[in-house]
Design an enzyme around this catalytic site. Structure first.
Site, PDB file in Angstrom:
ATOM      1  N   SER A  35       6.749  -5.447  26.268  1.00 27.38           N
ATOM      2  CA  SER A  35       6.077  -5.494  27.570  1.00 27.38           C
ATOM      3  C   SER A  35       4.610  -5.863  27.480  1.00 27.38           C
ATOM      4  O   SER A  35       3.999  -6.216  28.489  1.00 27.38           O
ATOM      5  CB  SER A  35       6.220  -4.151  28.289  1.00 27.38           C
ATOM      6  OG  SER A  35       5.449  -3.151  27.658  1.00 27.38           O
ATOM      7  N   LYS A  89       0.185   0.249  28.745  1.00 29.79           N
ATOM      8  CA  LYS A  89      -0.037  -0.915  29.600  1.00 29.79           C
ATOM      9  C   LYS A  89      -1.539  -1.202  29.649  1.00 29.79           C
ATOM     10  O   LYS A  89      -2.348  -0.489  29.077  1.00 29.79           O
ATOM     11  CB  LYS A  89       0.473  -0.662  31.029  1.00 29.79           C
ATOM     12  CG  LYS A  89       1.915  -0.191  31.138  1.00 29.79           C
ATOM     13  CD  LYS A  89       2.919  -1.246  30.722  1.00 29.79           C
ATOM     14  CE  LYS A  89       4.345  -0.702  30.803  1.00 29.79           C
ATOM     15  NZ  LYS A  89       5.341  -1.650  30.258  1.00 29.79           N
TER      16      LYS A  89
END
Length: 222
Positions: A35, A89
């Protein structure tokens, strides 16, 4: 049993101190998914500063003191507000920011990101195949990072405009079309932030017989 504890007392104290250190001061976080590609790869292990933002009671999300303020574009580890899973993230928007995405183009407070240095690559998939990906440098204000867009993949490439609530943050993966981030789990409250991931500690190619990637050792994420 008492004799065993007596003989291993030093080791047990060491393990207890190590556990407290990892839960309160610094930690390492393996990267299990793609990701955050191309900046973080599966098999990277990142060093996380748990004192970058808050001092917490060990093993809890209880904040004892604020130590620093999160900043845009920092790579952050946090607990998912939906199920508590630890995620990593990039922090994109701060409390009070108005954020929007229009067909993969990011806007913050009305300022449109620039996309530079395009590069087309073949990106491996979990099924062992590959798909075409476009990598770009996303520049917005005084921040920039490499991001990746996957061709032919359905993702939430448009949303907003949304105003980030007080005490919350908006997170996005650098691999924009393959990331379960704030587009799916919502804004992240501050007390769920774990720390600032600022460096790759070690790295191994988990899809290539665990060969060490020495070039990534101690690589900065800034």
């Amino acid at each position: 049993m008492k004799i065993w504890f007596r003989n291993n007392r030093g080791f047990l104290v060491f393990m207890l101190c190590l556990g407290l250190f990892r839960t309160a001061v610094a930690d390492w976080n393996p990267i299990p998914s793609g990701s955050m590609r191309p900046n973080l790869l599966e098999g990277d292990v990142v060093l996380v500063n748990r004192l970058a933002y808050d001092l917490k009671l060990p093993l809890t999300d209880i904040v004892l003191a604020r130590l620093g303020e999160p900043r845009r574009s920092e790579v952050v580890t946090f607990s998912s507000p939906t199920d508590g899973t630890r995620l990593i993230k990039r922090l994109i928007a701060l409390p009070g920011d108005v954020v929007e995405m229009r067909n993969e183009v990011l806007l913050i407070n009305g300022q449109v990101a620039d996309y530079l240095e395009p590069q087309t690559v073949l990106e491996p998939t979990d099924a062992g195949a590959s798909i075409q990906a476009l990598r770009l440098t996303e520049r917005l204000g005084d921040t920039q990072r490499r991001v990746q867009l996957l061709q032919g993949v359905s993702a939430r490439s448009s949303f907003g405009p949304l105003t980030v609530p007080a005490g919350h943050y908006l997170m996005l993966g650098d691999n924009r079309d393959n990331s379960a981030d704030s587009r799916y789990i919502g804004f992240v409250p501050r007390h769920l932030l774990i720390g600032h991931a600022h460096r790759v500690l070690v790295s191994a190619d988990i899809k290539g017989h665990w060969a060490p990637r020495f070039g990534r050792f101690w690589q900065s994420l800034s």
